[in-house]
Every structure is written in C-alpha cells, then in structure tokens.
Design a protein around this motif. Structure first.
Motif, PDB file in Angstrom:
ATOM      1  N   VAL A  60     -11.251 -11.428  -6.151  1.00 32.80           N
ATOM      2  CA  VAL A  60     -10.097 -12.148  -5.667  1.00 32.80           C
ATOM      3  C   VAL A  60      -8.729 -12.138  -6.714  1.00 32.80           C
ATOM      4  CG1 VAL A  60      -9.132 -14.370  -4.892  1.00 32.80           C
ATOM      5  CG2 VAL A  60     -11.071 -13.549  -4.097  1.00 32.80           C
ATOM      6  N   LYS A  61      -9.257 -12.527  -8.133  1.00 29.32           N
ATOM      7  CA  LYS A  61      -8.444 -12.463  -9.142  1.00 29.32           C
ATOM      8  C   LYS A  61      -7.611 -11.183  -9.351  1.00 29.32           C
ATOM      9  CE  LYS A  61     -10.250 -16.766 -11.586  1.00 29.32           C
ATOM     10  NZ  LYS A  61     -10.988 -17.090 -12.613  1.00 29.32           N
ATOM     11  N   GLU A  62      -8.640  -9.993  -9.443  1.00 28.49           N
ATOM     12  CA  GLU A  62      -8.275  -8.709  -9.668  1.00 28.49           C
ATOM     13  C   GLU A  62      -7.041  -8.265  -8.622  1.00 28.49           C
ATOM     14  OE1 GLU A  62     -11.543  -6.407  -9.769  1.00 28.49           O
ATOM     15  OE2 GLU A  62     -12.170  -7.013 -11.572  1.00 28.49           O
ATOM     16  N   ILE A  63      -7.416  -8.465  -7.296  1.00 32.13           N
ATOM     17  CA  ILE A  63      -6.599  -8.204  -6.406  1.00 32.13           C
ATOM     18  C   ILE A  63      -5.093  -8.996  -6.201  1.00 32.13           C
ATOM     19  CG2 ILE A  63      -6.351  -8.227  -3.697  1.00 32.13           C
ATOM     20  CD1 ILE A  63      -9.136  -7.946  -3.503  1.00 32.13           C
ATOM     21  N   MET A  64      -5.414 -10.176  -6.779  1.00 31.69           N
ATOM     22  CA  MET A  64      -4.066 -11.138  -6.937  1.00 31.69           C
ATOM     23  C   MET A  64      -2.985 -10.471  -7.898  1.00 31.69           C
ATOM     24  SD  MET A  64      -5.438 -14.971  -6.422  1.00 31.69           S
ATOM     25  CE  MET A  64      -3.747 -15.570  -6.811  1.00 31.69           C
ATOM     26  N   LYS A  65      -3.677  -9.941  -8.954  1.00 28.82           N
ATOM     27  CA  LYS A  65      -2.827  -9.391 -10.002  1.00 28.82           C
ATOM     28  C   LYS A  65      -2.227  -8.010  -9.559  1.00 28.82           C
ATOM     29  CE  LYS A  65      -2.921  -7.871 -14.792  1.00 28.82           C
ATOM     30  NZ  LYS A  65      -2.001  -6.533 -14.326  1.00 28.82           N
ATOM     31  N   GLU A  66      -3.183  -7.141  -8.755  1.00 27.44           N
ATOM     32  CA  GLU A  66      -2.463  -5.846  -8.155  1.00 27.44           C
ATOM     33  C   GLU A  66      -1.430  -6.253  -7.328  1.00 27.44           C
ATOM     34  OE1 GLU A  66      -5.500  -3.316  -6.648  1.00 27.44           O
ATOM     35  OE2 GLU A  66      -7.092  -3.696  -8.547  1.00 27.44           O
ATOM     36  N   GLN A  67      -1.828  -7.286  -6.444  1.00 29.60           N
ATOM     37  CA  GLN A  67      -0.561  -7.685  -5.646  1.00 29.60           C
ATOM     38  C   GLN A  67       0.518  -8.034  -5.904  1.00 29.60           C
ATOM     39  OE1 GLN A  67      -2.581 -10.655  -3.207  1.00 29.60           O
ATOM     40  NE2 GLN A  67      -2.821  -9.272  -1.437  1.00 29.60           N
ATOM     41  N   MET A  68       0.724  -8.859  -7.133  1.00 29.83           N
ATOM     42  CA  MET A  68       1.761  -9.201  -7.732  1.00 29.83           C
ATOM     43  C   MET A  68       2.520  -8.041  -8.520  1.00 29.83           C
ATOM     44  SD  MET A  68       0.520 -12.635  -9.800  1.00 29.83           S
ATOM     45  CE  MET A  68       1.949 -12.853 -10.779  1.00 29.83           C
ATOM     46  N   ASP A  69       1.833  -7.139  -9.070  1.00 34.91           N
ATOM     47  CA  ASP A  69       2.256  -5.971  -9.644  1.00 34.91           C
ATOM     48  C   ASP A  69       2.922  -5.071  -8.402  1.00 34.91           C
ATOM     49  OD1 ASP A  69       1.581  -6.640 -12.093  1.00 34.91           O
ATOM     50  OD2 ASP A  69      -0.426  -5.519 -12.175  1.00 34.91           O
ATOM     51  N   ALA A  70       2.303  -5.033  -7.367  1.00 40.02           N
ATOM     52  CA  ALA A  70       2.732  -4.051  -6.316  1.00 40.02           C
ATOM     53  C   ALA A  70       4.155  -4.654  -5.701  1.00 40.02           C
ATOM     54  CB  ALA A  70       1.713  -3.920  -5.177  1.00 40.02           C
ATOM     55  N   GLN A  71       4.166  -6.190  -5.693  1.00 41.67           N
ATOM     56  CA  GLN A  71       5.258  -6.659  -5.108  1.00 41.67           C
ATOM     57  C   GLN A  71       6.770  -6.524  -6.185  1.00 41.67           C
ATOM     58  OE1 GLN A  71       5.196  -9.215  -2.445  1.00 41.67           O
ATOM     59  NE2 GLN A  71       7.391  -8.651  -2.442  1.00 41.67           N
ATOM     60  N   ARG A  72       6.287  -6.634  -7.287  1.00 42.60           N
ATOM     61  CA  ARG A  72       7.430  -6.680  -8.425  1.00 42.60           C
ATOM     62  C   ARG A  72       8.008  -5.141  -8.224  1.00 42.60           C
ATOM     63  NH1 ARG A  72       4.314 -10.099 -11.865  1.00 42.60           N
ATOM     64  NH2 ARG A  72       3.288  -8.183 -12.790  1.00 42.60           N
ATOM     65  N   LEU A  73       7.151  -4.150  -8.219  1.00 40.55           N
ATOM     66  CA  LEU A  73       7.557  -2.737  -8.261  1.00 40.55           C
ATOM     67  C   LEU A  73       8.216  -2.538  -6.967  1.00 40.55           C
ATOM     68  CD1 LEU A  73       7.747  -0.200  -9.630  1.00 40.55           C
ATOM     69  CD2 LEU A  73       5.323   0.469  -8.540  1.00 40.55           C
ATOM     70  N   ARG A  74       7.831  -3.075  -5.809  1.00 39.98           N
ATOM     71  CA  ARG A  74       8.567  -2.787  -4.641  1.00 39.98           C
ATOM     72  C   ARG A  74       9.775  -3.437  -4.541  1.00 39.98           C
ATOM     73  NH1 ARG A  74       6.772  -5.078   1.501  1.00 39.98           N
ATOM     74  NH2 ARG A  74       7.409  -6.979   0.509  1.00 39.98           N
ATOM     75  N   ASP A  75      10.047  -4.694  -4.967  1.00 45.74           N
ATOM     76  CA  ASP A  75      11.382  -5.503  -5.145  1.00 45.74           C
ATOM     77  C   ASP A  75      12.179  -4.473  -6.046  1.00 45.74           C
ATOM     78  OD1 ASP A  75      10.251  -6.961  -3.452  1.00 45.74           O
ATOM     79  OD2 ASP A  75      10.091  -8.836  -5.017  1.00 45.74           O
TER      80      ASP A  75
END
Length: 652
Positions: free
Chosen positions: A625-640
């Motif tokens: 869960v923690k690994e996925i949360m980090k990946e989500q945050m990275d993907a979110q920043r990159l998309r923005d």
C-alpha cells in the motif's frame, strides 16, 4: 508476385477520379469531386474524391482510401487483383511468375469462378463466330434481330452448341475443375452423377458486373424451339459471384451514358437493351423480368436519380410498370413511365424508328409516375368506393417519397386533380407515414431482441466502464497525432535546433513527434501508427517527400488504408473558411496533442495503481500500500506538470 517497381509505375499512372468514375457519378465541387457513396445507402452526396491527394473518403461511413483500397472494397478484390485491374486500365505490362499447382489449388473460389466464366464467355463467342453451327444458327438468330457485328461484340454475345456436353468436355480439357463448372451454373450434375451443359443449343447473353467481370449468363432457345414453351430463357443460378437481385443487365455498357444523360431507361429484356443501344439510346438497363430490388435501385442511384420505366402498352406492360415503383420513390428516385404503342416492345420499337424519332416519342409521351398512376386508376372510375381506394393507393405512393417538398408538391397536384381538400390528403398521407415509422420501430425492436438473445453476455463490472471511456479517448488522440503526421509530416516547425555536436538542424512535424516520444520510449497502442511515425521521420527531409502521397500509396495495404482515411480533411470548407495552417498553429497543435497523449498514459497508469491499491488493501498488504501511494503521488505530480505546460487544470 508484382514487383515494387511495377507497383510504383501503376500508382504513378493512376488517376483516382478516373477510377472512381467507373463506379460512381462524380460532380466537381471546388478542387475536389463529390458523389453518392457506393458503400452505404447515401441520400445526399458525402463521398469526396481528391485528385490532388489521390484518395477518396466518405464522411458518413468513413470508407475510402486510394485507388487500390477503393477497388478492393468496392469489387471485393484482393490487393494483387486491384493492381492488375489498374495496370490493365492504364496499359501497364505486369510480368509475374506462373502460379504453382499448390497456389492454384489454394486460389480463392470466387476468383476461380470468375476465371471459369470468362473462359466460357470466350468459348461461346468463338463458337458463334467460327463454328459452322454457330454461324448458321446462333449468328443467324442475331442477324434476324437486326444486331450489327459491333453490337454483338460489345455485348459479348455467343452461342452454345446443341450437344449436351460440349462445353463440359472442352472445359475439362482446359484444366478447369468440375467443381467450378457446377458452382457457376455452366453445368448441371444429375442425381446419378451425370454432368451436362446448362445452355446447350441457346444463344448466350453474358451478364457483366459494373467493373466488367462476367458473373452470369442468360441463354435463349432459338425461335424454332420455343413454340409452346413457357420458358424461352435460362439464367445462371444464384452463386457466390451472382445474385440476380443485385445486378442489372447492360449496366456496364450503359454507365457512362447514364451519368452523361443523368437519366436511365429501365426495360425488361436483353434484346430491348441491345436494340435501344444499337439505335443510339445507350442509357438503358434491364432487370430481366424480376421484381426490382433495393440493391438494384441503389446501384442505379450511384449514376442518376432519374429513371423512366419503358414497357409495352399491353396489360402485362402496365403491370410491369406498376411493380416496384413505390420502392423507387422511397429510394429518392424521380420516376417516369412510358408505355409504347400496343404491340410494340422497346426492341421492336427501336428497330422501326430512328434515334431522333424514338427520343421525340419519349419526350412527348413519358409521364411522371404519380400522374401516370392517377390516370390509370381514376380514369373513367365513377364508383365512390373504388375511387376512394384508388386515391388512397396514390396517396400511399406519395407518402413514401423522402423529400418533403416533393411530397407537398404532389399533394397539391392531387388535390386539384381529385377535387378534394388538400388537408384531407395530408392527413391520409401522415397516417401512412406514421404507420411506416411505427412498423420500422417495431422491426428495429424485434431485430434488437434477436441480437440480444444471440449475444447474451454477462455484464462487465462497473469499474471497466471508466477504462473503456479512457481507451476511446486515448485512441482518438493517437488517431489525431497520426493524422497530423500524414497531413503535415514533412513540414518544418522548428528551425535552427543546436545538436550535441554544435550543428544546427531543422525539425519536421514527424521528426519533432518522433524525437519527443523517444525521450521516454513512448509507443502508440496501434503498432501501425508507430511504423507510420518512424517512416515519416526518416523520409520527411527527402526531396519531394509528401507524407500524404507517400502513405496513401504505401505498399503495405493496411498503412495505405489508414492513410487514405486520415489524409482527407474532416470538413471540406471553402478557402475563405479554412483555418490557417501556418507553422505556429501546427506547432501549437502538435504540442497540445503530445501533451494529451502523455496525460492519457499517466491517467491510465493512475487508474491501474488505483486498482492495485484496492487489491493491496483487500489483502492487508500495508508494505505494498505504501509503495503504491508513493507511485500514485509521483504519477500525479508528473501528470500535473505535463498539463501545466498548456495551462490545463486536472480535477482530482
């Protein structure tokens, strides 16, 4: 196999307007040509042909491409056969190796049947012109009908010897299989296994498709053998290459004249067509006594919307004229009727009169169908019941006409002729129209239920709906990028870019997109799009390279088909209304599409991570869960960050 050099020669010689005009009536509109689409029931011209781009495209059904694509779709040809057709049209010699026995065995049944029919056509012609019985019997019959040698040749007429197996034996000697002789209907196999010729002792009338392929035959017994017989003619049976309700006799010989005159005469028989053609009236076809079908009408509508039904003046002729007319009106045809003097048919009338006399008679005596039907059903009718039934019958015909202005015009005319209230006729007509709509809706519902019962599938989980919408959006962005490459791939949008070694270069649209994708190893979901982009990037600086021309004539038929569809602008605007496509606007569009493409990739990644998160939470795997949360945050920043480049706001 056809070598690349010959293919290039064929494509260079091909004129898309010439090719499409063989099958569709085209009218010039600005720099392009327009006509009714041959691939769907087109009510208003939506089929655009661009001579400068060498492509055609229907903006209603989406079909089109270059000349090869068009022939493959329209005539159900293979790629090599479409090339051979073009080579023959433009007198280009093709040198091919002979097919092996294995390749002949694997040849398509449909093509084999055409080959057998073309051989049979030549065989019948040879018998007619060179065999003693052919000249004495077959040619004598045609001479008695007044047919000239040039007309006999143009309609490819022939004769079958009276012996019952002469064609069958000759075909076997030529190496043709019994299977295809049976399938085409040239021969018949009895229950005891005996095979005999279908057309023995008959004069032969070949049926040609719109493109000139022999798909069937009609055979007529000679006059001395027809006494007391009901069936003078025998026709080919239904087959993979012949459907009688799809074909019209004489259309191949008449199509150019039909387009030129913007009208067609419909007659009943072979000799009616041939005699009128010989008399100089060449825009004539026959349905050979069968009821008109929607397929035949739509085939004619490619060339004209004006039809004159030309029949004998007797009771049978009147009945023939009435048959199928509502269907003609429903398909948007302008229908006129001409009944010849009693005792004459188009064949005999043509032989008695000159072309000028024939045309004058037509001009003077042909009548609009609604007027003709009014005279036929109401003349001398005093009985109120019969009169009301006749009026309802006429209004029923008016109701099927799709054009509202035409309907209103006919209703006003009927009101005057019937001395009835126009509103009464309108109310009656509207009831017919409403009933037709209701019947169509019921049939559509029945069809839907049938389809649903045949394809009962378990419902997909709700979350897949979002993914499907995202996939559709991503596919549209990819399509728009490749359309940009095909339409503008060779155009320079960035100048004087400094490379690592200090040189200055210019970047074309294709190179710019290809370079951007290469930075992160991005790929299209459709591998053909990748091929198009890479080839455009490689060739875009070649002298005289034009992306649209290069890809629409590409040796890979899948690439040329895609390019043919995308090369045509979505809207055919006048020059004053077209959006400027200068370097700045193309660059802006390119950047926007690249950003949309990248956002789409990241959005799909975030949705995948969301699904993975749900699985991790379900299994209580907190490390994952923690690994996925980090990946989500990275993907979110990159998309923005990507979206910010063009001022996009992404709603979380």
């Amino acid at each position: 196999m056809i070598d690349k050099a010959t293919i290039d020669k064929i494509m260079d010689a091909t004129n898309i307007v010439d090719v499409v005009s063989e099958f569709v009536t085209l009218r010039k509109t600005g720099v392009n040509f327009k006509g009714l689409c041959p691939f769907h029931d087109d009510k208003t011209p939506s089929f655009i042909v661009s001579p400068s781009k060498g492509i055609c495209h229907c903006f209603a059904c989406g079909k089109g491409g270059n000349s090869v694509n068009f022939l493959m779709e329209h005539e159900q040809m293979t790629y090599p056969d479409a090339l051979r057709w073009l080579a023959k049209k433009y007198n280009i010699e093709i040198k091919e190796r002979e097919l092996t026995a294995e390749e002949q065995q694997a040849a398509n049944d449909r093509e084999s049947m055409f080959v057998v029919n073309e051989w049979a056509r030549d065989y019948f012609q040879d018998i007619l012109n060179n065999h003693i019985d052919g000249k004495a019997l077959g040619m004598q019959y045609f001479r008695s009908r007044g047919f000239r040698d040039d007309i006999i040749k143009e309609f490819q007429l022939g004769y079958a010897l009276p012996q019952r197996t002469t064609l069958f034996q000759a075909a076997l000697k030529q190496g043709f299989k019994e299977e295809y002789l049976i399938k085409t209907g040239l021969c018949i196999r009895k229950e005891n296994g005996e095979v005999f010729d279908r057309y023995s002792g008959r004069v032969i009338f070949p049926w040609l498709s719109v493109s000139g392929k022999v798909n069937a035959f009609g055979g007529r017994l000679l006059d001395s053998r027809t006494k007391g017989l009901q069936q003078k003619y025998v026709n080919s049976p239904e087959s993979d290459i012949y459907h009688k309700d799809h074909e019209l006799y004489g259309l191949y010989q008449a199509k150019r004249e039909i387009a030129k005159e913007d009208s067609v005469y419909m007659v009943e028989g072979y000799t009616d067509v041939i005699s009128m053609h010989q008399n100089g009236i060449k825009n004539v076809v026959a349905n050979s006594g069968t009821a008109l079908s929607v397929h035949q009408i739509r085939l004619l509508r490619r060339f004209t919307s004006n039809i004159t039904l030309l029949y004998d003046g007797d009771e049978a002729g009147i009945h023939a004229a009435m048959r199928g007319t509502d269907m003609l009106l429903q398909e948007g045809m302008n229908v006129k009727v001409l009944l010849l003097p009693d005792g004459d048919d188009p064949d005999s009338f043509s032989r008695k009169h000159t072309e000028e006399e024939f045309r004058n008679y037509v001009e003077k005596h042909q009548a609009d169908f609604i007027i003709f039907k009014t005279r036929l059903l109401l003349e001398g009718v005093a009985d109120p019941i019969k009169r009301s039934e006749a009026i309802s019958n006429i209004v029923r015909s008016v109701s099927v006409i799709p054009d509202q202005i035409k309907r209103d015009t006919y209703i006003r005319e009927c009101s005057r002729n019937f001395q009835m209230s126009e509103q009464t006729l309108i109310n009656t007509m509207n009831r017919f129209i409403g009933g037709d709509i209701e019947n169509q809706q019921k049939e559509a519902e029945r069809q839907l239920r049938r389809e649903e019962s045949q394809t009962q599938q378990p419902q997909q989980p709700q979350q897949h709906i979002g993914y499907h919408a995202l996939d559709e959006q991503a596919s549209e962005v990819e399509r728009m990028i490749i359309q940009l490459v095909i339409q503008h791939g060779e155009e320079i949008i960035i100048r004087d870019v400094e490379t690592e070694d200090g040189n200055l270069i210019n970047l074309t649209v294709a190179q710019y997109i290809d370079y951007d994708f290469a930075q992160d190893d991005l790929h299209f979901s459709n591998p053909i799009y990748d091929t198009i982009l890479h080839e455009a990037a490689i060739h875009s600086t070649d002298a005289d390279f034009k992306a649209d021309t290069y890809f629409t004539s590409h040796a890979d038929i899948n690439i040329s088909r895609i390019a043919g569809t995308l090369a045509m602008n979505h809207y055919q605007l006048s020059k004053s209304l077209q959006m400027r496509t200068d370097t700045t606007s193309i660059l802006q569009k390119t950047n926007h599409l690249i950003v949309d493409f990248r956002i789409g990739i990241k959005t799909r990644l975030m949705n995948e991570l969301k699904a993975q998160m749900a699985e991790a939470m379900k299994s209580a795997d907190m490390t994952r869960v923690k690994e996925i949360m980090k990946e989500q945050m990275d993907a979110q920043r990159l998309r923005d960050t990507i979206a910010a480049k063009v001022g996009r706001n992404i709603v979380r």
